[in-house]
Write a protein that holds these residues in place. Sequence first.
Motif, PDB file in Angstrom:
ATOM      1  N   UNK A 121      51.782  22.036  41.899  1.00 37.07           N
ATOM      2  CA  UNK A 121      51.033  22.628  43.047  1.00 37.07           C
ATOM      3  C   UNK A 121      49.815  23.093  42.072  1.00 37.07           C
ATOM      4  N   UNK A 122      48.694  22.899  42.760  1.00 37.27           N
ATOM      5  CA  UNK A 122      47.478  23.362  42.167  1.00 37.27           C
ATOM      6  C   UNK A 122      46.345  23.755  43.044  1.00 37.27           C
ATOM      7  N   UNK A 123      45.564  24.828  43.110  1.00 41.78           N
ATOM      8  CA  UNK A 123      44.528  25.503  43.763  1.00 41.78           C
ATOM      9  C   UNK A 123      43.342  25.781  43.069  1.00 41.78           C
ATOM     10  N   UNK A 124      42.276  26.123  43.691  1.00 42.15           N
ATOM     11  CA  UNK A 124      41.315  26.787  43.201  1.00 42.15           C
ATOM     12  C   UNK A 124      40.876  28.077  43.679  1.00 42.15           C
ATOM     13  N   UNK A 125      40.485  29.095  42.767  1.00 40.18           N
ATOM     14  CA  UNK A 125      40.132  30.388  43.319  1.00 40.18           C
ATOM     15  C   UNK A 125      39.391  31.166  42.279  1.00 40.18           C
ATOM     16  N   UNK A 126      38.546  32.016  42.984  1.00 39.76           N
ATOM     17  CA  UNK A 126      37.783  32.974  42.342  1.00 39.76           C
ATOM     18  C   UNK A 126      38.042  34.249  42.199  1.00 39.76           C
ATOM     19  N   UNK A 127      37.599  35.236  41.422  1.00 43.35           N
ATOM     20  CA  UNK A 127      37.944  36.698  41.424  1.00 43.35           C
ATOM     21  C   UNK A 127      38.136  37.227  42.568  1.00 43.35           C
ATOM     22  N   UNK A 128      37.238  37.144  43.832  1.00 50.10           N
ATOM     23  CA  UNK A 128      37.287  37.818  45.066  1.00 50.10           C
ATOM     24  C   UNK A 128      38.265  37.234  45.989  1.00 50.10           C
ATOM     25  N   UNK A 136      49.130  38.202  46.026  1.00 50.38           N
ATOM     26  CA  UNK A 136      48.712  37.043  46.548  1.00 50.38           C
ATOM     27  C   UNK A 136      47.280  36.294  46.238  1.00 50.38           C
ATOM     28  N   UNK A 137      46.983  35.254  46.465  1.00 47.68           N
ATOM     29  CA  UNK A 137      45.571  34.962  46.315  1.00 47.68           C
ATOM     30  C   UNK A 137      45.296  33.809  47.374  1.00 47.68           C
ATOM     31  N   UNK A 138      44.014  33.970  48.147  1.00 50.44           N
ATOM     32  CA  UNK A 138      43.545  33.094  49.004  1.00 50.44           C
ATOM     33  C   UNK A 138      42.888  32.057  48.538  1.00 50.44           C
ATOM     34  N   UNK A 139      43.532  31.087  48.019  1.00 48.43           N
ATOM     35  CA  UNK A 139      42.889  29.846  47.219  1.00 48.43           C
ATOM     36  C   UNK A 139      42.826  28.785  48.266  1.00 48.43           C
ATOM     37  N   UNK A 140      42.177  27.717  47.702  1.00 56.15           N
ATOM     38  CA  UNK A 140      41.846  26.583  48.284  1.00 56.15           C
ATOM     39  C   UNK A 140      42.651  25.409  47.623  1.00 56.15           C
ATOM     40  N   UNK A 141      43.510  24.728  48.470  1.00 54.97           N
ATOM     41  CA  UNK A 141      44.176  23.489  48.305  1.00 54.97           C
ATOM     42  C   UNK A 141      43.476  22.263  48.649  1.00 54.97           C
ATOM     43  N   UNK A 173      34.521  39.207  36.638  1.00 57.58           N
ATOM     44  CA  UNK A 173      34.927  38.041  36.195  1.00 57.58           C
ATOM     45  C   UNK A 173      36.074  38.510  35.063  1.00 57.58           C
ATOM     46  N   UNK A 174      35.351  39.369  33.919  1.00 56.97           N
ATOM     47  CA  UNK A 174      36.226  39.674  33.047  1.00 56.97           C
ATOM     48  C   UNK A 174      37.389  40.436  33.224  1.00 56.97           C
ATOM     49  N   UNK A 175      37.306  41.330  34.388  1.00 59.02           N
ATOM     50  CA  UNK A 175      38.286  42.277  34.663  1.00 59.02           C
ATOM     51  C   UNK A 175      39.383  41.543  35.276  1.00 59.02           C
ATOM     52  N   UNK A 176      39.015  40.579  36.262  1.00 61.05           N
ATOM     53  CA  UNK A 176      40.176  39.778  36.740  1.00 61.05           C
ATOM     54  C   UNK A 176      40.905  39.274  35.809  1.00 61.05           C
ATOM     55  N   UNK A 177      40.202  38.455  35.011  1.00 58.54           N
ATOM     56  CA  UNK A 177      40.832  37.577  34.075  1.00 58.54           C
ATOM     57  C   UNK A 177      41.798  38.447  33.116  1.00 58.54           C
ATOM     58  N   UNK A 178      41.334  39.590  32.497  1.00 53.87           N
ATOM     59  CA  UNK A 178      42.257  40.635  31.849  1.00 53.87           C
ATOM     60  C   UNK A 178      43.322  41.119  32.322  1.00 53.87           C
ATOM     61  N   UNK A 179      43.061  41.339  33.731  1.00 52.20           N
ATOM     62  CA  UNK A 179      44.407  41.649  34.312  1.00 52.20           C
ATOM     63  C   UNK A 179      45.317  40.791  34.538  1.00 52.20           C
ATOM     64  N   UNK A 180      44.853  39.485  34.808  1.00 53.06           N
ATOM     65  CA  UNK A 180      45.840  38.547  35.279  1.00 53.06           C
ATOM     66  C   UNK A 180      46.543  37.990  33.762  1.00 53.06           C
ATOM     67  N   UNK A 181      46.024  38.172  32.846  1.00 54.31           N
ATOM     68  CA  UNK A 181      46.402  37.849  31.626  1.00 54.31           C
ATOM     69  C   UNK A 181      47.486  38.969  30.954  1.00 54.31           C
ATOM     70  N   UNK A 182      47.068  40.148  30.926  1.00 50.34           N
ATOM     71  CA  UNK A 182      47.726  41.144  30.414  1.00 50.34           C
ATOM     72  C   UNK A 182      48.700  41.944  31.268  1.00 50.34           C
TER      73      UNK A 182
END
Length: 454
Positions: A121-128, A136-141, A173-182
Amino acid sequence: MGKTYTVQFINKSTKTIILPEAMRNKGKIEKIAFGTLFSACQTEYKKDLENRILISKEIVNKIKIRDGINIHLVIHDGTLHLGPLIGIFTAGFTKSSLRPTGGRSLFFSKYLSIQQSLGICAFIFGAHHINWEEGTIDGFIYAKEGFKQVTLPFPDVIYDRLPNRKVEKLQKIKKAKNRLRKSYSIPWYNPGFFNKWDIHKLIINDLSVSSYLPETYINPTTSKMEEMLKKYKSIFLKPANGSLGLGVFQLMYSKEENQYFSRYRDKKSRNRLKKFPSLEHFLKHAFQDRTLSDYLAQQGIKLIRFDKNQLDFRIHTNKDEFGNWKVTALAAKVAGKGSVTTHLNNGGVVKTLEEIYTNEQERNHIMHLLTEAAIKLSVSIDKHVNGFIGEIGFDLGLDQDGKIWMFEANSKPGRSIFSYPKLKKADLYSRKLALLYGRFLAEKAIKEPGRLHE
Protein backbone atom coordinates in the motif's frame (compact mmCIF):
# COMPACT_ATOMS: atom_id res chain seq x y z
CA MET A 1 7.65 -11.55 -4.42
CA GLY A 2 5.55 -13.26 -1.73
CA LYS A 3 1.91 -14.20 -1.44
CA THR A 4 -0.71 -11.45 -1.26
CA TYR A 5 -4.16 -11.38 0.31
CA THR A 6 -7.27 -9.33 -0.44
CA VAL A 7 -8.78 -7.40 2.49
CA GLN A 8 -12.54 -7.61 2.91
CA PHE A 9 -14.71 -5.99 5.58
CA ILE A 10 -17.27 -7.91 7.64
CA ASN A 11 -20.07 -6.71 9.90
CA LYS A 12 -19.07 -8.03 13.30
CA SER A 13 -19.50 -6.16 16.54
CA THR A 14 -16.29 -7.58 18.00
CA LYS A 15 -12.70 -6.86 16.98
CA THR A 16 -12.38 -9.94 14.80
CA ILE A 17 -10.16 -11.03 11.94
CA ILE A 18 -10.76 -14.21 9.95
CA LEU A 19 -7.78 -15.81 8.23
CA PRO A 20 -7.32 -18.76 5.85
CA GLU A 21 -7.05 -22.10 7.67
CA ALA A 22 -3.51 -22.57 6.31
CA MET A 23 -2.33 -19.68 8.52
CA ARG A 24 -3.36 -21.36 11.79
CA ASN A 25 0.15 -22.77 12.28
CA LYS A 26 1.75 -19.31 12.05
CA GLY A 27 1.41 -18.72 15.78
CA LYS A 28 -1.05 -16.94 18.04
CA ILE A 29 -2.19 -13.53 16.81
CA GLU A 30 -3.46 -11.01 19.37
CA LYS A 31 -2.95 -7.72 17.54
CA ILE A 32 -3.27 -6.39 14.01
CA ALA A 33 -1.31 -3.44 12.63
CA PHE A 34 -1.47 -1.24 9.56
CA GLY A 35 1.36 1.25 9.39
CA THR A 36 1.87 2.56 12.92
CA LEU A 37 -1.76 2.01 14.06
CA PHE A 38 -2.61 -1.11 16.10
CA SER A 39 -5.71 -2.85 17.36
CA ALA A 40 -6.29 -5.83 19.64
CA CYS A 41 -8.11 -8.63 17.81
CA GLN A 42 -9.73 -12.02 18.10
CA THR A 43 -8.56 -14.43 15.42
CA GLU A 44 -10.68 -17.03 13.65
CA TYR A 45 -9.79 -19.34 10.78
CA LYS A 46 -11.83 -20.50 7.82
CA LYS A 47 -11.14 -23.15 5.17
CA ASP A 48 -12.59 -21.53 2.05
CA LEU A 49 -10.88 -18.12 2.32
CA GLU A 50 -7.76 -18.98 0.26
CA ASN A 51 -6.23 -15.54 -0.55
CA ARG A 52 -8.61 -13.37 1.50
CA ILE A 53 -8.61 -12.00 5.03
CA LEU A 54 -11.76 -10.67 6.69
CA ILE A 55 -11.61 -7.76 9.14
CA SER A 56 -14.45 -6.42 11.30
CA LYS A 57 -15.37 -2.77 10.82
CA GLU A 58 -14.46 -1.91 14.41
CA ILE A 59 -10.84 -2.75 13.59
CA VAL A 60 -11.08 -1.09 10.19
CA ASN A 61 -12.11 2.21 11.75
CA LYS A 62 -9.20 2.07 14.16
CA ILE A 63 -6.35 1.15 11.78
CA LYS A 64 -7.66 3.07 8.72
CA ILE A 65 -7.31 0.26 6.20
CA ARG A 66 -9.30 0.20 2.93
CA ASP A 67 -11.59 -2.51 1.61
CA GLY A 68 -10.56 -4.60 -1.39
CA ILE A 69 -6.82 -3.91 -1.36
CA ASN A 70 -4.20 -6.61 -1.92
CA ILE A 71 -1.60 -6.80 0.80
CA HIS A 72 1.44 -8.69 1.97
CA LEU A 73 1.35 -10.12 5.52
CA VAL A 74 4.05 -10.33 8.18
CA ILE A 75 3.41 -12.11 11.47
CA HIS A 76 5.82 -11.30 14.26
CA ASP A 77 5.63 -11.43 18.03
CA GLY A 78 1.86 -12.01 18.13
CA THR A 79 1.05 -9.17 15.71
CA LEU A 80 -0.28 -9.44 12.16
CA HIS A 81 1.22 -6.60 10.10
CA LEU A 82 -0.69 -5.63 6.95
CA GLY A 83 1.04 -3.96 4.04
CA PRO A 84 3.61 -2.66 4.26
CA LEU A 85 2.33 0.88 4.11
CA ILE A 86 4.83 3.03 2.19
CA GLY A 87 4.62 6.80 2.32
CA ILE A 88 6.22 8.67 -0.58
CA PHE A 89 7.30 12.03 0.81
CA THR A 90 7.37 14.98 -1.58
CA ALA A 91 6.46 18.65 -1.97
CA GLY A 92 4.94 21.00 -4.52
CA PHE A 93 1.30 20.10 -3.90
CA THR A 94 -1.48 21.99 -5.67
CA LYS A 95 -5.15 22.46 -4.79
CA SER A 96 -6.19 20.16 -7.62
CA SER A 97 -7.45 16.74 -6.57
CA LEU A 98 -6.93 15.47 -10.13
CA ARG A 99 -3.28 16.55 -10.27
CA PRO A 100 -2.23 17.00 -6.62
CA THR A 101 1.45 17.44 -7.46
CA GLY A 102 0.94 19.35 -10.72
CA GLY A 103 3.21 18.20 -13.53
CA ARG A 104 4.70 15.46 -11.36
CA SER A 105 1.32 13.77 -10.83
CA LEU A 106 1.84 11.40 -13.76
CA PHE A 107 5.23 10.45 -12.32
CA PHE A 108 3.64 9.47 -8.98
CA SER A 109 0.61 7.78 -10.55
CA LYS A 110 3.00 5.38 -12.29
CA TYR A 111 4.46 4.34 -8.92
CA LEU A 112 1.12 4.05 -7.16
CA SER A 113 -0.54 2.12 -10.00
CA ILE A 114 1.73 -0.94 -9.51
CA GLN A 115 1.46 -1.24 -5.73
CA GLN A 116 -1.40 -3.75 -5.62
CA SER A 117 0.44 -6.27 -7.79
CA LEU A 118 3.25 -6.20 -5.20
CA GLY A 119 1.08 -6.55 -2.08
CA ILE A 120 2.05 -3.03 -1.02
CA CYS A 121 0.00 0.00 0.00
CA ALA A 122 1.58 3.28 -1.05
CA PHE A 123 0.56 6.93 -0.97
CA ILE A 124 2.07 10.38 -1.48
CA PHE A 125 2.11 13.11 1.15
CA GLY A 126 3.77 16.35 2.18
CA ALA A 127 4.73 17.86 5.53
CA HIS A 128 1.43 19.78 5.72
CA HIS A 129 -0.64 16.57 5.43
CA ILE A 130 0.57 15.19 8.76
CA ASN A 131 -1.85 15.13 11.73
CA TRP A 132 0.64 14.82 14.56
CA GLU A 133 -1.89 14.57 17.41
CA GLU A 134 -3.94 11.81 15.74
CA GLY A 135 -0.93 9.93 14.32
CA THR A 136 -2.46 10.01 10.83
CA ILE A 137 -1.74 11.52 7.41
CA ASP A 138 -4.19 12.90 4.86
CA GLY A 139 -2.34 11.40 1.92
CA PHE A 140 -3.17 10.74 -1.71
CA ILE A 141 -3.77 7.24 -3.03
CA TYR A 142 -4.27 6.34 -6.67
CA ALA A 143 -7.22 4.17 -7.74
CA LYS A 144 -9.23 3.51 -10.92
CA GLU A 145 -10.91 6.90 -10.69
CA GLY A 146 -7.55 8.66 -10.21
CA PHE A 147 -6.06 10.38 -7.16
CA LYS A 148 -8.07 10.42 -3.96
CA GLN A 149 -7.21 11.97 -0.60
CA VAL A 150 -7.78 9.66 2.38
CA THR A 151 -6.73 9.46 6.02
CA LEU A 152 -4.03 6.87 6.64
CA PRO A 153 -1.72 5.83 9.51
CA PHE A 154 1.90 6.92 9.66
CA PRO A 155 3.65 4.53 7.25
CA ASP A 156 5.99 1.62 8.00
CA VAL A 157 8.65 3.16 5.77
CA ILE A 158 9.13 6.41 3.82
CA TYR A 159 10.48 6.81 0.29
CA ASP A 160 11.95 10.31 -0.17
CA ARG A 161 11.04 11.91 -3.51
CA LEU A 162 11.53 15.59 -2.71
CA PRO A 163 11.90 17.46 -6.01
CA ASN A 164 15.06 19.51 -5.41
CA ARG A 165 17.71 20.69 -2.97
CA LYS A 166 16.00 24.02 -2.32
CA VAL A 167 12.84 22.32 -1.03
CA GLU A 168 14.89 19.85 0.98
CA LYS A 169 16.44 22.73 2.96
CA LEU A 170 13.09 24.28 4.00
CA GLN A 171 12.66 24.31 7.78
CA LYS A 172 9.18 22.73 7.76
CA ILE A 173 10.46 19.88 5.57
CA LYS A 174 13.48 19.25 7.80
CA LYS A 175 11.34 19.32 10.95
CA ALA A 176 8.80 16.81 9.63
CA LYS A 177 11.55 14.55 8.37
CA ASN A 178 13.49 14.55 11.65
CA ARG A 179 10.38 13.96 13.75
CA LEU A 180 9.19 11.00 11.68
CA ARG A 181 12.65 9.43 11.63
CA LYS A 182 13.66 10.03 15.24
CA SER A 183 10.45 10.15 17.28
CA TYR A 184 8.64 7.44 15.33
CA SER A 185 11.70 5.41 14.16
CA ILE A 186 10.33 5.16 10.63
CA PRO A 187 13.00 3.97 8.15
CA TRP A 188 13.54 6.61 5.48
CA TYR A 189 15.22 5.73 2.20
CA ASN A 190 16.96 7.94 -0.35
CA PRO A 191 17.09 10.69 2.28
CA GLY A 192 19.09 13.40 0.48
CA PHE A 193 20.68 14.64 -2.73
CA PHE A 194 24.26 13.66 -3.47
CA ASN A 195 26.99 16.28 -3.66
CA LYS A 196 29.51 15.39 -6.40
CA TRP A 197 32.54 16.31 -4.31
CA ASP A 198 31.31 14.50 -1.20
CA ILE A 199 30.77 11.31 -3.20
CA HIS A 200 34.19 11.66 -4.81
CA LYS A 201 35.90 12.06 -1.43
CA LEU A 202 34.02 9.13 0.11
CA ILE A 203 34.93 6.55 -2.52
CA ILE A 204 38.23 7.77 -4.00
CA ASN A 205 40.21 5.55 -1.61
CA ASP A 206 38.05 2.47 -2.24
CA LEU A 207 40.28 0.35 -4.45
CA SER A 208 37.31 -1.51 -5.91
CA VAL A 209 36.02 1.67 -7.61
CA SER A 210 38.73 4.37 -7.52
CA SER A 211 39.84 3.57 -11.09
CA TYR A 212 36.41 4.73 -12.35
CA LEU A 213 36.86 8.26 -10.98
CA PRO A 214 38.29 11.05 -13.15
CA GLU A 215 40.90 13.33 -11.58
CA THR A 216 38.83 15.98 -9.79
CA TYR A 217 39.43 19.08 -7.65
CA ILE A 218 37.12 21.38 -5.72
CA ASN A 219 37.52 25.18 -5.98
CA PRO A 220 40.35 24.90 -8.54
CA THR A 221 42.97 27.62 -8.87
CA THR A 222 43.99 28.97 -12.26
CA SER A 223 47.35 27.22 -11.92
CA LYS A 224 45.59 23.90 -11.22
CA MET A 225 43.36 24.36 -14.28
CA GLU A 226 46.41 25.19 -16.41
CA GLU A 227 48.13 22.08 -15.12
CA MET A 228 45.11 19.90 -15.93
CA LEU A 229 44.72 21.42 -19.40
CA LYS A 230 48.35 20.64 -20.17
CA LYS A 231 47.83 17.07 -19.02
CA TYR A 232 44.39 16.30 -20.49
CA LYS A 233 43.90 18.89 -23.30
CA SER A 234 40.43 19.66 -21.92
CA ILE A 235 38.68 19.89 -18.56
CA PHE A 236 35.11 20.22 -17.33
CA LEU A 237 33.97 22.73 -14.73
CA LYS A 238 30.85 21.51 -12.90
CA PRO A 239 28.83 22.80 -9.94
CA ALA A 240 29.23 20.37 -7.02
CA ASN A 241 25.49 20.50 -6.34
CA GLY A 242 24.35 20.84 -9.92
CA SER A 243 21.98 18.70 -11.94
CA LEU A 244 20.60 18.38 -15.48
CA GLY A 245 23.91 19.60 -16.90
CA LEU A 246 23.21 23.17 -15.80
CA GLY A 247 26.22 25.46 -15.31
CA VAL A 248 28.70 23.03 -16.92
CA PHE A 249 31.64 24.35 -18.98
CA GLN A 250 34.06 22.44 -21.14
CA LEU A 251 37.39 24.24 -21.36
CA MET A 252 40.03 23.49 -24.00
CA TYR A 253 43.40 24.99 -24.91
CA SER A 254 44.82 25.19 -28.43
CA LYS A 255 48.61 25.39 -28.36
CA GLU A 256 48.71 26.24 -32.09
CA GLU A 257 46.38 29.23 -31.70
CA ASN A 258 47.38 30.04 -28.12
CA GLN A 259 43.66 30.41 -27.39
CA TYR A 260 41.24 28.95 -24.86
CA PHE A 261 37.93 27.56 -26.08
CA SER A 262 34.85 27.02 -23.94
CA ARG A 263 31.73 25.04 -24.78
CA TYR A 264 28.68 25.79 -22.63
CA ARG A 265 24.94 26.43 -22.62
CA ASP A 266 23.97 30.10 -22.31
CA LYS A 267 21.09 31.65 -20.34
CA LYS A 268 18.83 31.34 -23.40
CA SER A 269 19.51 27.55 -23.52
CA ARG A 270 21.68 27.81 -26.63
CA ASN A 271 24.81 25.68 -27.08
CA ARG A 272 27.78 28.03 -27.48
CA LEU A 273 31.46 27.71 -28.38
CA LYS A 274 33.51 30.79 -27.52
CA LYS A 275 37.23 31.52 -27.58
CA PHE A 276 39.28 33.57 -25.09
CA PRO A 277 42.84 34.93 -25.19
CA SER A 278 43.54 33.80 -21.60
CA LEU A 279 42.15 31.73 -18.77
CA GLU A 280 41.51 34.94 -16.83
CA HIS A 281 39.32 36.26 -19.67
CA PHE A 282 37.31 33.02 -19.65
CA LEU A 283 36.79 33.14 -15.88
CA LYS A 284 35.74 36.79 -16.00
CA HIS A 285 33.18 35.97 -18.69
CA ALA A 286 31.85 32.69 -17.25
CA PHE A 287 31.97 33.45 -13.52
CA GLN A 288 31.00 37.09 -13.35
CA ASP A 289 27.98 36.31 -11.13
CA ARG A 290 29.34 33.23 -9.34
CA THR A 291 32.54 31.84 -7.81
CA LEU A 292 34.59 28.70 -8.25
CA SER A 293 34.24 27.83 -4.57
CA ASP A 294 31.47 25.30 -5.20
CA TYR A 295 32.78 24.16 -8.59
CA LEU A 296 34.73 21.06 -9.54
CA ALA A 297 37.43 20.82 -12.18
CA GLN A 298 37.40 17.37 -13.77
CA GLN A 299 39.70 15.85 -16.34
CA GLY A 300 38.43 15.80 -19.92
CA ILE A 301 37.97 12.33 -21.40
CA LYS A 302 37.88 11.38 -25.08
CA LEU A 303 34.59 9.51 -25.20
CA ILE A 304 33.50 7.13 -27.91
CA ARG A 305 31.18 8.65 -30.51
CA PHE A 306 28.02 7.77 -32.40
CA ASP A 307 27.24 9.58 -35.65
CA LYS A 308 30.18 11.90 -34.85
CA ASN A 309 28.62 12.95 -31.51
CA GLN A 310 30.02 11.87 -28.16
CA LEU A 311 27.92 9.60 -25.99
CA ASP A 312 27.76 8.38 -22.43
CA PHE A 313 25.50 5.97 -20.56
CA ARG A 314 22.74 6.33 -17.98
CA ILE A 315 22.51 3.32 -15.69
CA HIS A 316 19.85 2.98 -12.99
CA THR A 317 20.52 0.64 -10.08
CA ASN A 318 17.98 -0.38 -7.45
CA LYS A 319 18.00 -2.59 -4.39
CA ASP A 320 15.56 -5.47 -4.74
CA GLU A 321 13.22 -7.17 -2.24
CA PHE A 322 16.26 -8.82 -0.60
CA GLY A 323 18.32 -5.62 -0.32
CA ASN A 324 20.68 -6.54 -3.18
CA TRP A 325 21.76 -4.14 -5.93
CA LYS A 326 20.46 -4.75 -9.46
CA VAL A 327 20.86 -2.84 -12.71
CA THR A 328 17.31 -1.92 -13.73
CA ALA A 329 17.97 0.29 -16.76
CA LEU A 330 20.83 0.89 -19.14
CA ALA A 331 20.71 3.31 -22.05
CA ALA A 332 23.06 5.41 -24.17
CA LYS A 333 22.70 9.18 -24.39
CA VAL A 334 24.04 10.82 -27.53
CA ALA A 335 24.97 14.50 -27.23
CA GLY A 336 23.19 17.11 -29.33
CA LYS A 337 25.21 19.11 -31.84
CA GLY A 338 27.57 21.47 -30.04
CA SER A 339 26.35 20.42 -26.59
CA VAL A 340 28.69 20.25 -23.62
CA THR A 341 26.67 17.38 -22.07
CA THR A 342 24.44 14.53 -23.26
CA HIS A 343 21.44 15.68 -21.20
CA LEU A 344 18.15 15.47 -23.07
CA ASN A 345 17.30 19.09 -22.24
CA ASN A 346 20.53 20.04 -24.05
CA GLY A 347 19.48 18.31 -27.25
CA GLY A 348 20.69 14.80 -26.36
CA VAL A 349 18.86 11.69 -27.57
CA VAL A 350 18.36 8.27 -25.97
CA LYS A 351 19.43 5.06 -27.68
CA THR A 352 19.42 1.44 -26.59
CA LEU A 353 22.65 -0.57 -26.66
CA GLU A 354 21.21 -2.55 -29.58
CA GLU A 355 20.99 0.66 -31.59
CA ILE A 356 24.58 1.64 -30.79
CA TYR A 357 26.24 -1.78 -31.07
CA THR A 358 24.95 -3.97 -33.87
CA ASN A 359 27.61 -6.60 -33.15
CA GLU A 360 26.20 -8.83 -30.39
CA GLN A 361 29.58 -9.85 -28.97
CA GLU A 362 30.73 -6.25 -28.69
CA ARG A 363 27.38 -5.21 -27.21
CA ASN A 364 27.50 -7.92 -24.55
CA HIS A 365 31.06 -6.94 -23.65
CA ILE A 366 30.09 -3.27 -23.17
CA MET A 367 27.00 -4.27 -21.20
CA HIS A 368 29.15 -6.40 -18.90
CA LEU A 369 31.64 -3.55 -18.29
CA LEU A 370 28.89 -1.02 -17.54
CA THR A 371 26.89 -3.39 -15.33
CA GLU A 372 29.96 -4.43 -13.35
CA ALA A 373 30.97 -0.79 -12.80
CA ALA A 374 27.45 0.31 -11.78
CA ILE A 375 27.07 -2.50 -9.21
CA LYS A 376 30.54 -1.93 -7.73
CA LEU A 377 29.93 1.81 -7.48
CA SER A 378 26.48 1.26 -5.92
CA VAL A 379 27.92 -1.04 -3.25
CA SER A 380 30.75 1.41 -2.48
CA ILE A 381 28.50 4.48 -2.24
CA ASP A 382 26.00 2.52 -0.14
CA LYS A 383 28.81 1.52 2.22
CA HIS A 384 30.16 5.05 2.67
CA VAL A 385 27.01 7.22 2.69
CA ASN A 386 24.79 7.48 5.77
CA GLY A 387 21.16 6.46 5.50
CA PHE A 388 19.26 3.88 3.49
CA ILE A 389 19.89 4.11 -0.25
CA GLY A 390 17.50 2.24 -2.52
CA GLU A 391 18.38 3.59 -5.95
CA ILE A 392 21.13 5.45 -7.80
CA GLY A 393 21.32 6.90 -11.30
CA PHE A 394 24.80 6.89 -12.82
CA ASP A 395 26.26 8.79 -15.75
CA LEU A 396 29.11 6.60 -16.98
CA GLY A 397 31.42 7.18 -19.91
CA LEU A 398 33.46 4.85 -22.10
CA ASP A 399 36.67 6.31 -23.48
CA GLN A 400 38.32 5.45 -26.79
CA ASP A 401 40.63 2.99 -25.01
CA GLY A 402 37.68 1.02 -23.63
CA LYS A 403 37.91 2.33 -20.04
CA ILE A 404 34.80 3.11 -17.93
CA TRP A 405 34.52 6.45 -16.08
CA MET A 406 31.95 7.70 -13.58
CA PHE A 407 30.88 11.29 -14.17
CA GLU A 408 28.01 11.52 -11.74
CA ALA A 409 25.88 9.58 -9.25
CA ASN A 410 22.35 10.75 -8.42
CA SER A 411 20.36 9.65 -5.37
CA LYS A 412 17.11 10.87 -6.94
CA PRO A 413 17.70 10.08 -10.60
CA GLY A 414 15.50 11.72 -13.17
CA ARG A 415 13.42 9.46 -15.36
CA SER A 416 13.60 11.30 -18.67
CA ILE A 417 15.23 8.31 -20.42
CA PHE A 418 12.07 6.29 -19.77
CA SER A 419 10.12 8.45 -22.19
CA TYR A 420 11.90 6.38 -24.85
CA PRO A 421 9.41 3.62 -25.82
CA LYS A 422 12.07 0.91 -25.99
CA LEU A 423 12.79 1.38 -22.26
CA LYS A 424 9.22 0.68 -21.13
CA LYS A 425 10.13 -2.62 -19.43
CA ALA A 426 13.09 -1.01 -17.65
CA ASP A 427 10.79 1.78 -16.46
CA LEU A 428 8.40 -0.71 -14.86
CA TYR A 429 11.21 -2.83 -13.39
CA SER A 430 12.89 0.14 -11.69
CA ARG A 431 9.59 1.37 -10.23
CA LYS A 432 8.78 -2.09 -8.88
CA LEU A 433 12.14 -2.44 -7.15
CA ALA A 434 11.87 1.06 -5.65
CA LEU A 435 8.75 -0.12 -3.79
CA LEU A 436 9.95 -3.67 -3.10
CA TYR A 437 13.03 -2.29 -1.34
CA GLY A 438 10.61 -0.33 0.85
CA ARG A 439 8.92 -3.63 1.69
CA PHE A 440 12.30 -5.14 2.54
CA LEU A 441 13.08 -2.26 4.93
CA ALA A 442 9.63 -2.43 6.54
CA GLU A 443 9.92 -6.17 7.22
CA LYS A 444 13.43 -5.70 8.59
CA ALA A 445 12.17 -2.97 10.94
CA ILE A 446 9.40 -5.31 12.19
CA LYS A 447 11.47 -8.45 12.64
CA GLU A 448 14.94 -7.09 13.45
CA PRO A 449 14.63 -3.46 14.59
CA GLY A 450 17.90 -3.63 16.51
CA ARG A 451 19.83 -4.62 13.38
CA LEU A 452 18.42 -1.88 11.17
CA HIS A 453 20.97 0.89 11.22
CA GLU A 454 21.15 3.97 9.00
